[in-house]
Design an enzyme around this catalytic site. Structure first.
Site, PDB file in Angstrom:
ATOM      1  N   TYR A  10       0.352  16.002  -7.276  1.00  0.00           N
ATOM      2  CA  TYR A  10      -0.119  14.650  -6.944  1.00  0.00           C
ATOM      3  C   TYR A  10       0.312  14.224  -5.533  1.00  0.00           C
ATOM      4  O   TYR A  10      -0.546  13.823  -4.725  1.00  0.00           O
ATOM      5  CB  TYR A  10       0.371  13.681  -8.028  1.00  0.00           C
ATOM      6  CG  TYR A  10      -0.040  12.255  -7.840  1.00  0.00           C
ATOM      7  CD1 TYR A  10      -1.303  11.812  -8.251  1.00  0.00           C
ATOM      8  CD2 TYR A  10       0.825  11.328  -7.258  1.00  0.00           C
ATOM      9  CE1 TYR A  10      -1.679  10.482  -8.085  1.00  0.00           C
ATOM     10  CE2 TYR A  10       0.453  10.008  -7.097  1.00  0.00           C
ATOM     11  CZ  TYR A  10      -0.797   9.589  -7.516  1.00  0.00           C
ATOM     12  OH  TYR A  10      -1.166   8.291  -7.348  1.00  0.00           O
ATOM     13  N   LYS A  28      -2.227  13.518  -2.250  1.00  0.00           N
ATOM     14  CA  LYS A  28      -2.323  12.232  -1.540  1.00  0.00           C
ATOM     15  C   LYS A  28      -1.952  12.397  -0.054  1.00  0.00           C
ATOM     16  O   LYS A  28      -2.473  11.690   0.800  1.00  0.00           O
ATOM     17  CB  LYS A  28      -1.448  11.183  -2.228  1.00  0.00           C
ATOM     18  CG  LYS A  28      -1.913  10.818  -3.642  1.00  0.00           C
ATOM     19  CD  LYS A  28      -3.276  10.134  -3.667  1.00  0.00           C
ATOM     20  CE  LYS A  28      -3.633   9.636  -5.056  1.00  0.00           C
ATOM     21  NZ  LYS A  28      -4.911   8.902  -5.107  1.00  0.00           N
TER      22      LYS A  28
HETATM   23  P1  NAP Z   1      -5.998   4.823 -14.121  1.00  0.00           P
HETATM   24  O1  NAP Z   1      -5.804   3.530 -14.834  1.00  0.00           O
HETATM   25  O2  NAP Z   1      -5.730   6.105 -14.839  1.00  0.00           O
HETATM   26  O3  NAP Z   1      -7.467   4.830 -13.527  1.00  0.00           O
HETATM   27  C1  NAP Z   1      -8.000   5.968 -12.921  1.00  0.00           C
HETATM   28  C2  NAP Z   1      -9.496   5.797 -12.833  1.00  0.00           C
HETATM   29  O4  NAP Z   1     -10.035   6.968 -12.193  1.00  0.00           O
HETATM   30  C3  NAP Z   1     -10.172   5.708 -14.217  1.00  0.00           C
HETATM   31  O5  NAP Z   1     -11.237   4.797 -14.157  1.00  0.00           O
HETATM   32  C4  NAP Z   1     -10.695   7.125 -14.423  1.00  0.00           C
HETATM   33  O6  NAP Z   1     -11.810   7.188 -15.287  1.00  0.00           O
HETATM   34  C5  NAP Z   1     -11.117   7.423 -12.990  1.00  0.00           C
HETATM   35  N1  NAP Z   1     -11.400   8.835 -12.779  1.00  0.00           N
HETATM   36  C6  NAP Z   1     -10.601   9.921 -12.958  1.00  0.00           C
HETATM   37  N2  NAP Z   1     -11.274  11.046 -12.678  1.00  0.00           N
HETATM   38  C7  NAP Z   1     -12.531  10.680 -12.317  1.00  0.00           C
HETATM   39  C8  NAP Z   1     -13.692  11.375 -11.924  1.00  0.00           C
HETATM   40  N3  NAP Z   1     -13.727  12.717 -11.863  1.00  0.00           N
HETATM   41  N4  NAP Z   1     -14.801  10.667 -11.604  1.00  0.00           N
HETATM   42  C9  NAP Z   1     -14.800   9.324 -11.665  1.00  0.00           C
HETATM   43  N5  NAP Z   1     -13.753   8.600 -12.071  1.00  0.00           N
HETATM   44  C10 NAP Z   1     -12.618   9.273 -12.378  1.00  0.00           C
HETATM   45  O7  NAP Z   1      -5.062   4.896 -12.811  1.00  0.00           O
HETATM   46  P2  NAP Z   1      -4.745   3.844 -11.650  1.00  0.00           P
HETATM   47  O8  NAP Z   1      -3.268   3.758 -11.578  1.00  0.00           O
HETATM   48  O9  NAP Z   1      -5.563   2.618 -11.767  1.00  0.00           O
HETATM   49  O10 NAP Z   1      -5.194   4.717 -10.388  1.00  0.00           O
HETATM   50  C11 NAP Z   1      -6.134   4.283  -9.424  1.00  0.00           C
HETATM   51  C12 NAP Z   1      -5.755   4.905  -8.097  1.00  0.00           C
HETATM   52  O11 NAP Z   1      -4.487   4.378  -7.664  1.00  0.00           O
HETATM   53  C13 NAP Z   1      -5.574   6.426  -8.141  1.00  0.00           C
HETATM   54  O12 NAP Z   1      -6.126   7.007  -6.988  1.00  0.00           O
HETATM   55  C14 NAP Z   1      -4.059   6.588  -8.135  1.00  0.00           C
HETATM   56  O13 NAP Z   1      -3.669   7.833  -7.622  1.00  0.00           O
HETATM   57  C15 NAP Z   1      -3.646   5.437  -7.253  1.00  0.00           C
HETATM   58  N6  NAP Z   1      -2.255   5.012  -7.362  1.00  0.00           N
HETATM   59  C16 NAP Z   1      -1.780   4.548  -8.533  1.00  0.00           C
HETATM   60  C17 NAP Z   1      -0.443   4.153  -8.599  1.00  0.00           C
HETATM   61  C18 NAP Z   1       0.152   3.624  -9.871  1.00  0.00           C
HETATM   62  O14 NAP Z   1       1.394   3.453  -9.909  1.00  0.00           O
HETATM   63  N7  NAP Z   1      -0.631   3.350 -10.905  1.00  0.00           N
HETATM   64  C19 NAP Z   1       0.382   4.222  -7.462  1.00  0.00           C
HETATM   65  C20 NAP Z   1      -0.159   4.702  -6.279  1.00  0.00           C
HETATM   66  C21 NAP Z   1      -1.472   5.095  -6.239  1.00  0.00           C
HETATM   67  P3  NAP Z   1     -11.662   7.479 -16.891  1.00  0.00           P
HETATM   68  O15 NAP Z   1     -11.361   6.159 -17.529  1.00  0.00           O
HETATM   69  O16 NAP Z   1     -13.004   8.018 -17.235  1.00  0.00           O
HETATM   70  O17 NAP Z   1     -10.553   8.472 -17.056  1.00  0.00           O
END
Ligand code: NAP
Length: 250
Positions: free
Chosen positions: A175, A179
Protein backbone atom coordinates in the site's frame (compact mmCIF):
# COMPACT_ATOMS: atom_id res chain seq x y z
CA UNK A 1 5.44 23.27 -9.08
CA UNK A 2 3.32 25.45 -6.85
CA UNK A 3 2.92 24.16 -3.32
CA UNK A 4 1.59 27.26 -1.66
CA UNK A 5 -0.65 26.38 1.27
CA UNK A 6 -2.18 29.87 1.39
CA UNK A 7 -3.35 29.69 -2.19
CA UNK A 8 -4.79 26.30 -1.37
CA UNK A 9 -6.86 27.60 1.52
CA UNK A 10 -8.21 30.47 -0.60
CA UNK A 11 -9.48 28.01 -3.18
CA UNK A 12 -13.24 27.70 -3.30
CA UNK A 13 -15.99 26.82 -5.71
CA UNK A 14 -17.12 29.85 -7.63
CA UNK A 15 -19.03 28.01 -10.33
CA UNK A 16 -20.76 24.68 -10.46
CA UNK A 17 -18.58 21.91 -11.83
CA UNK A 18 -19.15 18.38 -13.07
CA UNK A 19 -17.23 15.97 -10.85
CA UNK A 20 -16.48 12.25 -11.05
CA UNK A 21 -15.40 10.47 -7.86
CA UNK A 22 -14.27 6.86 -8.24
CA UNK A 23 -15.17 4.47 -5.42
CA UNK A 24 -17.79 6.87 -4.07
CA UNK A 25 -20.36 4.32 -2.93
CA UNK A 26 -18.90 4.40 0.60
CA UNK A 27 -16.16 5.76 2.84
CA UNK A 28 -14.22 8.91 1.97
CA UNK A 29 -15.52 8.96 -1.61
CA UNK A 30 -19.14 8.94 -0.44
CA UNK A 31 -18.51 11.78 2.04
CA UNK A 32 -16.64 13.78 -0.63
CA UNK A 33 -19.61 13.30 -2.99
CA UNK A 34 -22.03 14.42 -0.26
CA UNK A 35 -20.07 17.63 0.35
CA UNK A 36 -19.66 18.46 -3.34
CA UNK A 37 -23.38 17.91 -4.02
CA UNK A 38 -24.09 20.21 -1.06
CA UNK A 39 -21.75 22.81 -2.62
CA UNK A 40 -23.90 22.80 -5.77
CA UNK A 41 -21.79 20.67 -8.11
CA UNK A 42 -23.03 17.94 -10.44
CA UNK A 43 -21.49 14.79 -9.00
CA UNK A 44 -21.06 11.35 -10.55
CA UNK A 45 -20.81 8.69 -7.86
CA UNK A 46 -18.45 6.14 -9.41
CA UNK A 47 -18.99 2.57 -8.29
CA UNK A 48 -17.92 -0.84 -9.59
CA UNK A 49 -21.21 -2.33 -8.37
CA UNK A 50 -24.43 -0.96 -9.89
CA UNK A 51 -26.64 -1.66 -6.89
CA UNK A 52 -24.28 -0.13 -4.31
CA UNK A 53 -23.61 2.85 -6.57
CA UNK A 54 -27.26 3.54 -7.34
CA UNK A 55 -28.16 3.35 -3.66
CA UNK A 56 -25.41 5.84 -2.77
CA UNK A 57 -26.29 8.21 -5.62
CA UNK A 58 -29.98 8.15 -4.65
CA UNK A 59 -29.11 8.95 -1.03
CA UNK A 60 -26.99 11.90 -2.13
CA UNK A 61 -29.06 13.29 -4.99
CA UNK A 62 -26.10 12.58 -7.28
CA UNK A 63 -25.69 10.78 -10.60
CA UNK A 64 -24.45 7.22 -10.75
CA UNK A 65 -21.78 5.88 -13.09
CA UNK A 66 -20.66 2.27 -13.24
CA UNK A 67 -16.84 2.22 -13.25
CA UNK A 68 -14.42 -0.53 -12.30
CA UNK A 69 -11.06 1.18 -12.46
CA UNK A 70 -9.21 -2.09 -13.12
CA UNK A 71 -11.20 -2.71 -16.30
CA UNK A 72 -10.38 -0.91 -19.58
CA UNK A 73 -13.85 -1.50 -21.04
CA UNK A 74 -15.66 -0.28 -17.94
CA UNK A 75 -13.56 2.89 -17.77
CA UNK A 76 -14.00 3.58 -21.51
CA UNK A 77 -17.79 3.12 -21.21
CA UNK A 78 -17.92 5.53 -18.27
CA UNK A 79 -15.89 8.13 -20.19
CA UNK A 80 -18.20 7.83 -23.23
CA UNK A 81 -21.31 8.20 -21.05
CA UNK A 82 -20.02 11.26 -19.20
CA UNK A 83 -18.76 12.84 -22.44
CA UNK A 84 -22.18 12.37 -24.06
CA UNK A 85 -23.84 13.96 -21.02
CA UNK A 86 -21.73 17.13 -21.30
CA UNK A 87 -18.17 16.44 -20.13
CA UNK A 88 -16.10 16.64 -16.96
CA UNK A 89 -14.32 19.36 -14.96
CA UNK A 90 -13.05 17.50 -11.90
CA UNK A 91 -11.78 13.93 -11.52
CA UNK A 92 -11.23 12.52 -8.03
CA UNK A 93 -9.18 9.31 -8.20
CA UNK A 94 -10.38 8.01 -4.85
CA UNK A 95 -10.95 4.25 -5.29
CA UNK A 96 -8.24 2.34 -3.47
CA UNK A 97 -7.49 -0.94 -1.75
CA UNK A 98 -5.11 -2.49 0.78
CA UNK A 99 -4.39 -6.23 1.09
CA UNK A 100 -5.50 -7.61 4.43
CA UNK A 101 -5.17 -10.99 6.04
CA UNK A 102 -6.59 -12.60 9.17
CA UNK A 103 -7.34 -10.22 12.04
CA UNK A 104 -7.16 -7.22 9.70
CA UNK A 105 -3.37 -7.68 9.40
CA UNK A 106 -1.40 -6.42 6.40
CA UNK A 107 1.35 -8.63 4.95
CA UNK A 108 4.73 -7.29 6.02
CA UNK A 109 8.00 -7.61 4.12
CA UNK A 110 8.44 -11.29 5.04
CA UNK A 111 4.98 -12.36 3.84
CA UNK A 112 4.21 -10.13 0.86
CA UNK A 113 3.91 -11.91 -2.48
CA UNK A 114 4.32 -10.46 -5.94
CA UNK A 115 0.66 -11.24 -6.67
CA UNK A 116 -0.46 -9.26 -3.62
CA UNK A 117 1.54 -6.15 -4.50
CA UNK A 118 0.43 -6.45 -8.14
CA UNK A 119 -3.22 -6.49 -7.01
CA UNK A 120 -2.73 -3.32 -4.97
CA UNK A 121 -0.88 -1.52 -7.78
CA UNK A 122 -3.58 -2.63 -10.25
CA UNK A 123 -6.11 -0.50 -8.38
CA UNK A 124 -4.14 2.23 -6.61
CA UNK A 125 -1.71 3.08 -9.42
CA UNK A 126 -2.72 1.53 -12.75
CA UNK A 127 -6.40 2.17 -12.01
CA UNK A 128 -5.80 5.87 -11.37
CA UNK A 129 -3.69 6.10 -14.56
CA UNK A 130 -6.32 4.19 -16.58
CA UNK A 131 -9.09 6.56 -15.44
CA UNK A 132 -6.99 9.71 -15.87
CA UNK A 133 -5.94 8.62 -19.36
CA UNK A 134 -9.55 7.95 -20.38
CA UNK A 135 -10.88 11.23 -18.99
CA UNK A 136 -8.00 13.53 -20.05
CA UNK A 137 -9.63 14.47 -23.36
CA UNK A 138 -12.78 15.55 -21.47
CA UNK A 139 -10.81 17.40 -18.79
CA UNK A 140 -8.75 19.27 -21.38
CA UNK A 141 -11.98 20.68 -22.81
CA UNK A 142 -12.98 22.06 -19.39
CA UNK A 143 -12.25 25.76 -18.69
CA UNK A 144 -10.86 24.83 -15.22
CA UNK A 145 -9.87 21.17 -15.10
CA UNK A 146 -8.86 19.52 -11.83
CA UNK A 147 -7.56 16.08 -10.81
CA UNK A 148 -7.31 14.98 -7.19
CA UNK A 149 -5.36 11.80 -6.52
CA UNK A 150 -6.24 10.39 -3.12
CA UNK A 151 -2.86 9.35 -1.79
CA UNK A 152 -1.80 8.69 1.81
CA UNK A 153 0.65 9.93 4.43
CA UNK A 154 2.19 6.48 4.01
CA UNK A 155 3.31 7.60 0.53
CA UNK A 156 5.85 9.97 2.04
CA UNK A 157 9.40 8.59 1.93
CA UNK A 158 10.36 11.37 4.34
CA UNK A 159 7.72 10.47 6.94
CA UNK A 160 7.92 6.68 6.65
CA UNK A 161 11.72 6.78 7.06
CA UNK A 162 11.50 8.96 10.19
CA UNK A 163 11.19 6.92 13.42
CA UNK A 164 9.59 9.93 15.10
CA UNK A 165 6.44 9.71 12.94
CA UNK A 166 3.48 7.28 13.33
CA UNK A 167 3.87 6.41 9.61
CA UNK A 168 7.23 4.79 10.41
CA UNK A 169 5.51 2.02 12.39
CA UNK A 170 3.33 0.84 9.49
CA UNK A 171 4.54 -2.66 8.50
CA UNK A 172 2.81 -3.01 5.10
CA UNK A 173 4.81 -2.70 1.88
CA UNK A 174 2.31 -2.85 -0.98
CA UNK A 175 0.00 0.00 0.00
CA UNK A 176 2.67 2.61 0.88
CA UNK A 177 4.65 1.70 -2.25
CA UNK A 178 1.53 2.10 -4.41
CA UNK A 179 0.77 5.53 -2.95
CA UNK A 180 4.40 6.68 -3.40
CA UNK A 181 4.05 5.66 -7.06
CA UNK A 182 0.77 7.58 -7.26
CA UNK A 183 2.53 10.67 -5.90
CA UNK A 184 5.13 10.47 -8.67
CA UNK A 185 2.37 9.97 -11.25
CA UNK A 186 0.72 13.12 -9.85
CA UNK A 187 3.88 15.18 -10.11
CA UNK A 188 4.69 14.08 -13.66
CA UNK A 189 1.14 14.66 -14.90
CA UNK A 190 1.11 18.10 -13.31
CA UNK A 191 4.26 19.04 -15.25
CA UNK A 192 2.86 17.58 -18.47
CA UNK A 193 -0.47 19.41 -18.20
CA UNK A 194 0.11 22.89 -16.73
CA UNK A 195 -3.46 23.94 -17.61
CA UNK A 196 -4.78 21.37 -15.15
CA UNK A 197 -4.58 21.52 -11.34
CA UNK A 198 -3.38 18.03 -10.34
CA UNK A 199 -2.60 17.30 -6.70
CA UNK A 200 -2.15 14.36 -4.35
CA UNK A 201 -3.88 14.48 -0.97
CA UNK A 202 -3.56 12.64 2.33
CA UNK A 203 -6.91 12.39 4.14
CA UNK A 204 -5.39 11.14 7.42
CA UNK A 205 -6.11 7.89 9.27
CA UNK A 206 -9.88 7.68 8.85
CA UNK A 207 -12.41 5.13 10.11
CA UNK A 208 -13.48 3.24 6.95
CA UNK A 209 -13.70 -0.33 5.66
CA UNK A 210 -10.21 0.08 4.18
CA UNK A 211 -8.68 -0.26 7.66
CA UNK A 212 -11.40 -2.39 9.27
CA UNK A 213 -12.77 0.84 10.79
CA UNK A 214 -9.71 1.25 13.01
CA UNK A 215 -9.03 4.83 11.82
CA UNK A 216 -9.07 7.68 14.33
CA UNK A 217 -10.75 10.36 12.22
CA UNK A 218 -14.33 10.62 10.97
CA UNK A 219 -15.02 10.60 7.23
CA UNK A 220 -16.08 14.24 7.61
CA UNK A 221 -12.56 15.10 8.82
CA UNK A 222 -10.86 12.84 6.29
CA UNK A 223 -12.76 14.20 3.29
CA UNK A 224 -11.86 17.81 4.11
CA UNK A 225 -8.68 18.01 2.01
CA UNK A 226 -10.22 16.02 -0.86
CA UNK A 227 -13.18 18.42 -1.03
CA UNK A 228 -10.90 21.45 -0.82
CA UNK A 229 -8.58 20.25 -3.59
CA UNK A 230 -11.51 19.22 -5.81
CA UNK A 231 -12.54 22.90 -5.68
CA UNK A 232 -9.06 24.36 -6.08
CA UNK A 233 -8.98 27.67 -7.95
CA UNK A 234 -7.46 27.82 -11.47
CA UNK A 235 -4.49 29.76 -10.02
CA UNK A 236 -4.17 27.37 -7.08
CA UNK A 237 -1.44 24.79 -6.53
CA UNK A 238 -0.61 21.95 -8.89
CA UNK A 239 1.88 19.11 -8.58
CA UNK A 240 1.61 19.22 -4.79
CA UNK A 241 1.00 16.80 -1.94
CA UNK A 242 -1.21 18.06 0.87
CA UNK A 243 -3.07 17.15 4.00
CA UNK A 244 -5.62 19.40 5.70
CA UNK A 245 -2.82 21.37 7.38
CA UNK A 246 -0.85 22.15 4.20
CA UNK A 247 1.99 20.74 2.07
CA UNK A 248 3.55 17.39 3.06
CA UNK A 249 7.14 16.28 2.46
CA UNK A 250 7.40 13.82 -0.46
P1 NAP B 1 -13.23 2.29 1.52
O1 NAP B 1 -14.31 2.72 2.45
O2 NAP B 1 -12.80 0.86 1.52
O3 NAP B 1 -13.65 2.73 0.06
C1 NAP B 1 -12.91 2.33 -1.06
C2 NAP B 1 -13.76 2.55 -2.29
O4 NAP B 1 -12.98 2.16 -3.43
C3 NAP B 1 -15.03 1.68 -2.30
O5 NAP B 1 -16.08 2.40 -2.87
C4 NAP B 1 -14.62 0.52 -3.21
O6 NAP B 1 -15.72 -0.09 -3.85
C5 NAP B 1 -13.79 1.31 -4.22
N1 NAP B 1 -13.00 0.44 -5.08
C6 NAP B 1 -12.06 -0.49 -4.76
N2 NAP B 1 -11.61 -1.09 -5.87
C7 NAP B 1 -12.27 -0.55 -6.92
C8 NAP B 1 -12.25 -0.75 -8.32
N3 NAP B 1 -11.46 -1.68 -8.89
N4 NAP B 1 -13.05 0.01 -9.10
C9 NAP B 1 -13.86 0.94 -8.56
N5 NAP B 1 -13.96 1.16 -7.24
C10 NAP B 1 -13.16 0.43 -6.43
O7 NAP B 1 -11.88 3.12 1.79
P2 NAP B 1 -11.59 4.67 2.03
O8 NAP B 1 -10.80 4.75 3.28
O9 NAP B 1 -12.81 5.49 1.86
O10 NAP B 1 -10.55 4.92 0.84
C11 NAP B 1 -10.71 5.92 -0.14
C12 NAP B 1 -9.33 6.38 -0.56
O11 NAP B 1 -8.68 7.03 0.55
C13 NAP B 1 -8.39 5.25 -0.98
O12 NAP B 1 -7.64 5.64 -2.10
C14 NAP B 1 -7.48 5.10 0.23
O13 NAP B 1 -6.24 4.54 -0.11
C15 NAP B 1 -7.37 6.53 0.70
N6 NAP B 1 -6.93 6.73 2.07
C16 NAP B 1 -7.67 6.24 3.09
C17 NAP B 1 -7.22 6.45 4.40
C18 NAP B 1 -7.99 5.94 5.58
O14 NAP B 1 -7.44 6.01 6.71
N7 NAP B 1 -9.21 5.44 5.41
C19 NAP B 1 -6.03 7.17 4.64
C20 NAP B 1 -5.32 7.65 3.56
C21 NAP B 1 -5.77 7.42 2.28
P3 NAP B 1 -16.47 -1.41 -3.24
O15 NAP B 1 -17.45 -0.91 -2.24
O16 NAP B 1 -17.09 -2.01 -4.45
O17 NAP B 1 -15.40 -2.27 -2.63
Amino acid sequence: MTTDGDTMTNASATTAKTVLITGANKGLGFETARRLVEAGHTVYVGSRDAERGLRAADLLGARHILIDITDDGSVADAARTIEAAGGLDVLVNNAGIEVRGPGNSVPGAAELTADQIREVFETNVFGAVRVTHAFLPLLRRSPAPVVVNVSSGLASLTLVSDPATPAHAYPGVAYPASKTALNMVTLQYAKAFPALRINAVEPGFTKTDLNGNTGVQTVEEGAEIIVRMAQVAPDGPTGGYFDAEGPLPW
